[in-house]
Design a protein around this motif. Structure first.
Motif, PDB file in Angstrom:
ATOM      1  N   THR A  29      15.106   1.973 -27.107  1.00  0.00           N
ATOM      2  CA  THR A  29      16.172   1.686 -28.079  1.00  0.00           C
ATOM      3  C   THR A  29      17.468   1.229 -27.401  1.00  0.00           C
ATOM      4  O   THR A  29      18.305   0.587 -28.037  1.00  0.00           O
ATOM      5  N   LYS A  30      17.633   1.576 -26.126  1.00  0.00           N
ATOM      6  CA  LYS A  30      18.790   1.092 -25.381  1.00  0.00           C
ATOM      7  C   LYS A  30      18.423  -0.243 -24.730  1.00  0.00           C
ATOM      8  O   LYS A  30      17.417  -0.353 -24.045  1.00  0.00           O
ATOM      9  N   ASN A  31      19.270  -1.248 -24.959  1.00  0.00           N
ATOM     10  CA  ASN A  31      18.998  -2.587 -24.426  1.00  0.00           C
ATOM     11  C   ASN A  31      20.306  -3.369 -24.370  1.00  0.00           C
ATOM     12  O   ASN A  31      21.385  -2.773 -24.500  1.00  0.00           O
ATOM     13  N   ALA A  32      20.225  -4.674 -24.224  1.00  0.00           N
ATOM     14  CA  ALA A  32      21.443  -5.486 -24.119  1.00  0.00           C
ATOM     15  C   ALA A  32      22.287  -5.415 -25.391  1.00  0.00           C
ATOM     16  O   ALA A  32      23.517  -5.533 -25.333  1.00  0.00           O
ATOM     17  N   HIS A  84      13.172   6.944 -19.033  1.00  0.00           N
ATOM     18  CA  HIS A  84      12.685   6.730 -20.401  1.00  0.00           C
ATOM     19  C   HIS A  84      13.567   7.432 -21.432  1.00  0.00           C
ATOM     20  O   HIS A  84      13.929   6.849 -22.460  1.00  0.00           O
ATOM     21  N   ARG A  85      13.906   8.680 -21.136  1.00  0.00           N
ATOM     22  CA  ARG A  85      14.743   9.426 -22.075  1.00  0.00           C
ATOM     23  C   ARG A  85      16.136   8.809 -22.178  1.00  0.00           C
ATOM     24  O   ARG A  85      16.695   8.680 -23.265  1.00  0.00           O
ATOM     25  N   MET A  86      16.699   8.415 -21.041  1.00  0.00           N
ATOM     26  CA  MET A  86      18.029   7.812 -21.044  1.00  0.00           C
ATOM     27  C   MET A  86      18.054   6.523 -21.865  1.00  0.00           C
ATOM     28  O   MET A  86      19.039   6.222 -22.556  1.00  0.00           O
ATOM     29  N   LEU A  87      16.944   5.775 -21.811  1.00  0.00           N
ATOM     30  CA  LEU A  87      16.868   4.497 -22.530  1.00  0.00           C
ATOM     31  C   LEU A  87      16.391   4.671 -23.970  1.00  0.00           C
ATOM     32  O   LEU A  87      16.175   3.676 -24.663  1.00  0.00           O
ATOM     33  N   GLY A  88      16.216   5.926 -24.410  1.00  0.00           N
ATOM     34  CA  GLY A  88      15.841   6.181 -25.802  1.00  0.00           C
ATOM     35  C   GLY A  88      14.449   5.685 -26.149  1.00  0.00           C
ATOM     36  O   GLY A  88      14.245   5.042 -27.177  1.00  0.00           O
ATOM     37  N   TYR A  89      13.482   5.996 -25.283  1.00  0.00           N
ATOM     38  CA  TYR A  89      12.102   5.542 -25.495  1.00  0.00           C
ATOM     39  C   TYR A  89      11.470   6.295 -26.659  1.00  0.00           C
ATOM     40  O   TYR A  89      11.339   7.509 -26.633  1.00  0.00           O
ATOM     41  N   ARG A 110      14.168 -11.475 -15.260  1.00  0.00           N
ATOM     42  CA  ARG A 110      15.233 -10.682 -15.895  1.00  0.00           C
ATOM     43  C   ARG A 110      15.926  -9.776 -14.886  1.00  0.00           C
ATOM     44  O   ARG A 110      17.159  -9.677 -14.872  1.00  0.00           O
ATOM     45  N   VAL A 111      15.148  -9.126 -14.032  1.00  0.00           N
ATOM     46  CA  VAL A 111      15.728  -8.214 -13.047  1.00  0.00           C
ATOM     47  C   VAL A 111      16.613  -8.976 -12.065  1.00  0.00           C
ATOM     48  O   VAL A 111      17.760  -8.591 -11.811  1.00  0.00           O
ATOM     49  N   ALA A 112      16.090 -10.062 -11.508  1.00  0.00           N
ATOM     50  CA  ALA A 112      16.859 -10.831 -10.520  1.00  0.00           C
ATOM     51  C   ALA A 112      18.134 -11.410 -11.128  1.00  0.00           C
ATOM     52  O   ALA A 112      19.211 -11.349 -10.526  1.00  0.00           O
ATOM     53  N   THR A 113      18.020 -11.954 -12.340  1.00  0.00           N
ATOM     54  CA  THR A 113      19.176 -12.572 -12.998  1.00  0.00           C
ATOM     55  C   THR A 113      20.257 -11.538 -13.292  1.00  0.00           C
ATOM     56  O   THR A 113      21.452 -11.764 -13.031  1.00  0.00           O
ATOM     57  N   LYS A 114      19.852 -10.382 -13.831  1.00  0.00           N
ATOM     58  CA  LYS A 114      20.843  -9.364 -14.203  1.00  0.00           C
ATOM     59  C   LYS A 114      21.460  -8.724 -12.967  1.00  0.00           C
ATOM     60  O   LYS A 114      22.660  -8.416 -12.951  1.00  0.00           O
ATOM     61  N   LEU A 115      20.674  -8.527 -11.909  1.00  0.00           N
ATOM     62  CA  LEU A 115      21.245  -7.984 -10.678  1.00  0.00           C
ATOM     63  C   LEU A 115      22.342  -8.887 -10.134  1.00  0.00           C
ATOM     64  O   LEU A 115      23.396  -8.425  -9.688  1.00  0.00           O
ATOM     65  N   PRO A 158      25.371  -2.299 -18.914  1.00  0.00           N
ATOM     66  CA  PRO A 158      26.455  -3.260 -19.182  1.00  0.00           C
ATOM     67  C   PRO A 158      27.071  -3.740 -17.880  1.00  0.00           C
ATOM     68  O   PRO A 158      26.996  -3.052 -16.847  1.00  0.00           O
ATOM     69  N   GLU A 159      27.691  -4.907 -17.902  1.00  0.00           N
ATOM     70  CA  GLU A 159      28.224  -5.502 -16.673  1.00  0.00           C
ATOM     71  C   GLU A 159      29.379  -4.707 -16.073  1.00  0.00           C
ATOM     72  O   GLU A 159      29.673  -4.834 -14.890  1.00  0.00           O
TER      73      GLU A 159
END
Length: 258
Positions: free
Chosen positions: A191-194, A180-185, A80-85, A224-225
């Protein structure tokens, strides 16, 4: 019994997980996995354990990639990391011109290396800013922020730990949060995702050497891209607590501007 297949398979998986937890590895070679499982299971016959490794691969409980063995969880995180980068790197972006007077109003004069880093950030979707203590990473980060602000970009700042986020906030005069906080853990879930990505135009992650592969996979999923990403860190500083050597691997890939 000592050679019961269920016992052997559980031992193999445990040996791999233990290596990931204790040593920070994302994978093991076949020889390493055989030796670790034999020691754990108190068995001296390689062929029996080797047969069960193949069984686990066939049943997708292990992933084999070019002779290396992963847990599916960590393998999928790396992919996932390699593909999205790569997606971020190749997403269209508009180069932002940097004023020659950048920083002058605040009494800051950037040297040639720092200006080169700032200009690279203005034309790259993903960039790594690295260097040892006292080499000017913070000053250069502030220059990147100033250039982005001049262009009207909405900027997010984050770091792996609360202490690192506080230092980043104090250094820049802007709000910074933990990843973690930025991603709404909340209760074990980001809670933050694609499907509900981060909002903003640019993201700076400080102390990136501390990011493990799983946290990086959650982070990259939520970017986001259209967003620019700058990873700031020193590979010789604090390593990640979890498996993976994300910042060093990104640098050594030769794919991302550094």
């Amino acid at each position: 019994k000592a050679d019961n297949p269920f016992r052997l398979r559980a031992g193999i998986i445990y040996a791999l997980d233990d290596s990931c937890t204790q040593c920070g590895n994302v994978y093991m070679s076949r020889d390493e996995l055989l030796k670790a499982a034999m020691k754990l299971l108190s068995l001296g016959e390689e062929s029996i354990i080797s047969k069960e490794i193949d069984y686990l691969v066939d049943n997708m409980s292990l992933v084999s990639d070019e002779g290396f063995f992963y847990s599916p969880r960590l393998y999928n995180a790396e992919v996932r990391v390699a593909t999205k980068l790569m997606k971020l790197l190749h997403a269209p972006t508009k180069e932002i011109k940097v004023s020659d007077s950048l920083g002058k109003s605040k009494g800051i004069t950037y040297d040639d290396v720092q200006m080169d880093a700032i200009r690279t950030a203005m034309k790259s979707k993903v960039m790594v800013l690295t260097g040892g203590p006292g080499t000017g990473k913070t000053t250069t980060t502030k220059g990147i922020i100033s250039a982005w602000e001049d262009a009207g970009l909405e900027i997010l700042l984050a770091a792996p730990t609360g202490r690192a986020a506080k230092r980043l906030s104090e250094a820049t005069g802007m709000d910074a949060s933990t990843i973690h906080r930025m991603l709404g853990y909340i209760r074990g879930v980001f809670t933050k995702n694609a499907n509900d990505p981060l909002e903003g135009d640019a993201l700076i992650i400080d102390e990136s050497s501390m990011i493990d592969i799983e946290l990086m996979s959650y982070l990259i999923d939520a970017i986001p891209e259209k967003m620019r990403l700058v990873l700031v860190g020193d590979v010789d500083q604090l390593p990640s607590a979890g498996p993976g050597n994300v910042l060093r691997d990104i640098i050594e890939s030769g794919v991302v501007p550094v």
